[in-house]
Design a protein around this motif. Structure first.
Motif, PDB file in Angstrom:
ATOM      1  N   GLN A   1       3.461  -0.154   3.033  1.00 33.55           N
ATOM      2  CA  GLN A   1       3.147  -1.215   3.993  1.00 33.55           C
ATOM      3  C   GLN A   1       2.672  -2.452   3.244  1.00 33.55           C
TER       4      GLN A   1
ATOM      5  N   LYS B   1       0.860  -1.176   0.000  1.00 33.75           N
ATOM      6  CA  LYS B   1       0.000   0.000   0.000  1.00 33.75           C
ATOM      7  C   LYS B   1       0.900   1.230   0.000  1.00 33.75           C
TER       8      LYS B   1
ATOM      9  N   ASN C   1       3.557  -3.797   9.589  1.00 31.85           N
ATOM     10  CA  ASN C   1       3.658  -4.232   8.177  1.00 31.85           C
ATOM     11  C   ASN C   1       4.545  -3.305   7.342  1.00 31.85           C
TER      12      ASN C   1
ATOM     13  N   THR D   1       1.464   4.242   1.355  1.00 30.08           N
ATOM     14  CA  THR D   1       0.936   4.899   2.546  1.00 30.08           C
ATOM     15  C   THR D   1       1.129   6.404   2.476  1.00 30.08           C
TER      16      THR D   1
ATOM     17  N   GLU E   1      -5.797  -4.315   2.262  1.00 34.51           N
ATOM     18  CA  GLU E   1      -5.966  -4.496   3.708  1.00 34.51           C
ATOM     19  C   GLU E   1      -4.601  -4.811   4.329  1.00 34.51           C
ATOM     20  N   ILE E   2      -4.271  -4.075   5.376  1.00 41.40           N
ATOM     21  CA  ILE E   2      -3.003  -4.303   6.069  1.00 41.40           C
ATOM     22  C   ILE E   2      -3.274  -5.252   7.227  1.00 41.40           C
ATOM     23  N   ASN E   3      -2.846  -6.496   7.093  1.00 38.19           N
ATOM     24  CA  ASN E   3      -3.113  -7.475   8.147  1.00 38.19           C
ATOM     25  C   ASN E   3      -1.946  -8.450   8.286  1.00 38.19           C
TER      26      ASN E   3
ATOM     27  N   CYS F   1       0.413  -5.375   2.282  1.00 34.74           N
ATOM     28  CA  CYS F   1      -1.040  -5.504   2.380  1.00 34.74           C
ATOM     29  C   CYS F   1      -1.495  -6.661   1.489  1.00 34.74           C
TER      30      CYS F   1
END
Lengths: 228, 84
Positions: A166, A118, A186, A120, A173-175, A168
């Motif tokens: 980050q 992502k 992340n 950011t 989705e950042i998980n 993702c």
């Protein structure tokens, strides 16, 4: 706009970075030998991926004392743009140009795979051609890429919008499942306070031609080419 | 000659996956009494004998802080002895 790609003993993405800049983007680019003690005139310095000095001691720990490094530190401190990719990120960290440390992946395996990132922060000289929050794809190839920093540093990175990328999933989705190495928050790439130094573990130079499945990495070099 | 024996290990709270893997392997082998395990790096640095002890100590701590350890994630211990 002229790029310089530093060549350390054990660098192995120096040619990839040079190729993308020169042959894909038609930019001016020269190699910089690690034993040089003066820096020619450059606008952007690339610290490429690889295994400088065999990653002995710690990844980047020996390269950071290479004869050219004081010049690069000086260049960065004056506001010159520096991008460290993979091993280059590790070198920037060891040199103290970026905060934190990169430690072995939490699962103790070398990971060579494509990841989603992502964007950011797209308001930087390195990321300006991307949309805010855009999801891009490029490969990682590392064993020592787990970003670690104390909580106060992590908060500072967030507050000062210094997280560039980050890990993702494909939807952005950042998980935990999308985190390939156990990095805090992340984190895949961060900036210094002045935002003229970027370090990132993924390889944009390996995702810069359609034959390589993704051209998403080109955006970083295009951003730099369009920057002042 | 001065001999510095240096051990560099991770600070508390830093994940040491290699240590976790070794510990898990030992427990799997039946060594149930193992409570913890750390990995680290060991260095022996030899220094010229004409240095005074405090000079040797200063030099070793400088080397440890600057090169042998990364203070963000690691700590170290030093033992300085006179050797043949």
């Amino acid at each position: 706009m002229k790029f310089g790609v530093v060549v350390f003993p054990g660098s192995n993405c120096d040619h990839d970075a040079y190729h993308v800049l020169k042959h894909v983007l038609g930019a001016r680019v020269e190699y910089i030998w690690h034993k040089d003690t003066t820096l020619r005139l450059f606008d952007v310095i690339v610290l490429p991926g690889g295994f400088s000095y065999g990653d002995y001691l710690r990844a980047g720990a020996v390269a950071r004392f290479a004869p050219i490094m004081p010049e690069i530190m000086h260049f960065a401190e004056k506001g010159g743009k520096v991008i460290g990719i993979c091993n280059g990120f590790q070198i920037l960290m060891e040199a103290g140009l970026l905060p934190g440390a990169l430690i072995p992946n939490d699962h103790m395996r070398f990971r060579c795979q494509e990841v989603y990132l992502k964007v950011t922060n797209n308001a930087t000289a390195f990321t300006r051609v991307y949309d805010a929050g855009q999801v891009i794809k490029m490969p990682i190839a590392h064993y020592c890429g787990q970003y670690f920093a104390e909580d106060d540093i992590l908060k500072q990175l967030q507050d000062q919008e210094r997280i560039a990328f980050q890990y993702c999933d494909s939807k952005g989705e950042i998980n935990a499942a999308a985190n390939p190495n156990g990095s805090k928050l992340n984190i895949a790439g961060i900036l210094n306070e002045e935002k003229n130094v970027l370090g990132m573990m993924p390889h944009p130079e390996r995702a810069a031609e359609s034959i390589l499945d993704s051209e998403d990495g080109l955006g970083i070099f295009k951003s730099l080419l369009g920057s002042d | 000659m001065w001999l510095a024996k240096i051990v560099v290990t991770y600070k508390k709270g830093i994940l040491d996956p290699e240590a976790k893997t070794i510990q898990h392997a030992l427990v799997t082998l039946g060594y149930q009494n193992i409570e913890g395990l750390e990995t680290g790096k060991y260095f022996e640095v030899r220094l010229k004998s004409d240095l005074k002890r405090n000079q040797a100590e200063k030099l070793i701590y400088e080397i440890c802080d600057r090169v042998l350890s990364n203070p963000v994630i690691q700590k170290y211990s030093v033992e300085l002895v006179e050797a043949e």
